[in-house]
Design an enzyme around this catalytic site. Structure first.
Site, PDB file in Angstrom:
ATOM      1  CE  LYS A  90       4.949   3.096   1.572  1.00 50.82           C
ATOM      2  NZ  LYS A  90       5.277   1.910   0.776  1.00 50.82           N
TER       3      LYS A  90
ATOM      4  NE  ARG B 199       9.085  -3.527  -4.101  1.00 44.82           N
ATOM      5  CZ  ARG B 199       8.440  -2.622  -3.357  1.00 44.82           C
ATOM      6  NH1 ARG B 199       9.046  -2.025  -2.372  1.00 44.82           N
ATOM      7  NH2 ARG B 199       7.181  -2.327  -3.614  1.00 44.82           N
TER       8      ARG B 199
ATOM      9  CG  ASN C 209       8.006  -0.522  -6.743  1.00 36.43           C
ATOM     10  OD1 ASN C 209       8.993   0.213  -6.794  1.00 36.43           O
ATOM     11  ND2 ASN C 209       7.910  -1.643  -7.413  1.00 36.43           N
TER      12      ASN C 209
ATOM     13  N   PRO D 274       0.825  -1.213   0.000  1.00 39.01           N
ATOM     14  CG  PRO D 274      -0.665  -1.501   1.755  1.00 39.01           C
ATOM     15  CD  PRO D 274       0.620  -2.015   1.192  1.00 39.01           C
ATOM     16  CD  GLU D 275       2.423   3.436  -3.792  1.00 39.79           C
ATOM     17  OE1 GLU D 275       3.130   4.406  -3.472  1.00 39.79           O
ATOM     18  OE2 GLU D 275       2.835   2.504  -4.505  1.00 39.79           O
TER      19      GLU D 275
END
Ligand code: ZN
Length: 265
Positions: free
Chosen positions: A51, A252, A167, A2-3
């Site tokens: 986050k 990533r 990401n 999650p962003e």
């Protein structure tokens, strides 16, 4: 993963549902807190820091902070007591029950009860929070520049530089800036503008059910490059490419358009 804007929405949900309510039962399904019982406590509120989620509970003279993190698969859901849980019970890590609602934290990556005075130990390392009341673009730029040789995408997702980018937003930001994701930070001419853009992007999306960086809310048209490998670039038609980048063991997926975001060297 999650962003920051997703975490912000989770904080808002918990804050709306629990703040001012008394906890009639609590269940911490993690070994280190399995015997803790905060029933009788009152929820003061929930905030996001990057986050991370901080839910503050007062119980008599005790001032607790429940620190949670969604990591890869985590989610908070608020349900009526008679409502069926949307995920299997074995995924529940925290259950907070008020007289008329149940908040369930599923598959949380971090569940940690802290003395309120120790909150900084959980979030003190974070850079300026893109969605925080104390957002500070200059400080974010300063922190990014402490490692000028670092690839941009990697520097943007390092929560110590600025907090909230994952990401997806990192890939989208590199695209809108026309920069290859591996561009060293020192070669980014408009670094402050990029940081401001990041703030705008998350801020625009924080109340939306679906994240969009293109401004288009239609499914499949919301993002520029993230998870669009082999699809034509929305600007030039060149197929978007994907490659694994990052330090060994923490690679990533990196997405970019080779025409709009050429490599610098
Ligand atoms: Zn392109």
């Amino acid at each position: 993963m999650p962003e920051g804007d997703t975490v912000y929405r989770a904080a808002r949900l918990l804050d709306r549902s629990l703040t001012g309510r008394e906890l009639v039962a609590t269940d911490f399904r993690v070994p280190q807190h399995a015997t803790v019982d905060l029933s009788g406590g009152t929820v003061l509120g929930t905030v996001s820091r990057g986050k991370h989620l901080l839910t503050r509970v007062d119980r008599g003279q005790e001032a607790w902070t429940l620190h949670t993190h969604l990591k890869m698969e985590g989610a908070w859901r608020v349900l009526r007591p008679d409502q069926r849980w949307p995920r299997p019970a074995h995924q529940a890590r925290v259950v907070l029950t008020t007289p008329d609602q149940v908040a369930v934290g599923f598959s949380l990556g971090i569940v940690e009860l802290l003395d309120r005075a120790e909150e900084a130990s959980a979030v003190g390392h974070l850079g300026p929070d893109l969605l925080g009341p104390d957002w500070d673009a200059d400080e974010a730029v300063r922190r990014l520049m402490t490692e000028p040789g670092r690839p941009l995408r990697e520097a943007l997702i390092d929560q110590r530089n600025l907090a909230g980018i994952g990401n997806m937003y990192a890939a989208e930001l590199c695209f809108v800036a026309g920069l290859h994701p591996e561009t060293p930070v020192r070669e980014v001419a408009g670094l402050r503008r990029l940081v401001q853009r990041a703030h705008q992007m998350l801020d625009l999306n924080k109340e939306r059910a679906f994240q969009s960086t293109t401004g288009n809310l239609r499914e499949r048209e919301r993002l520029w490059v993230y998870r669009r490998d082999r699809s034509p670039c929305r600007r030039c038609g060149t197929p978007v490419v994907v490659e694994m980048h990052g330090p060994e063991g923490q690679e990533r997926a990196s997405y970019w358009c080779p025409s709009c975001q050429p490599a610098t060297s």
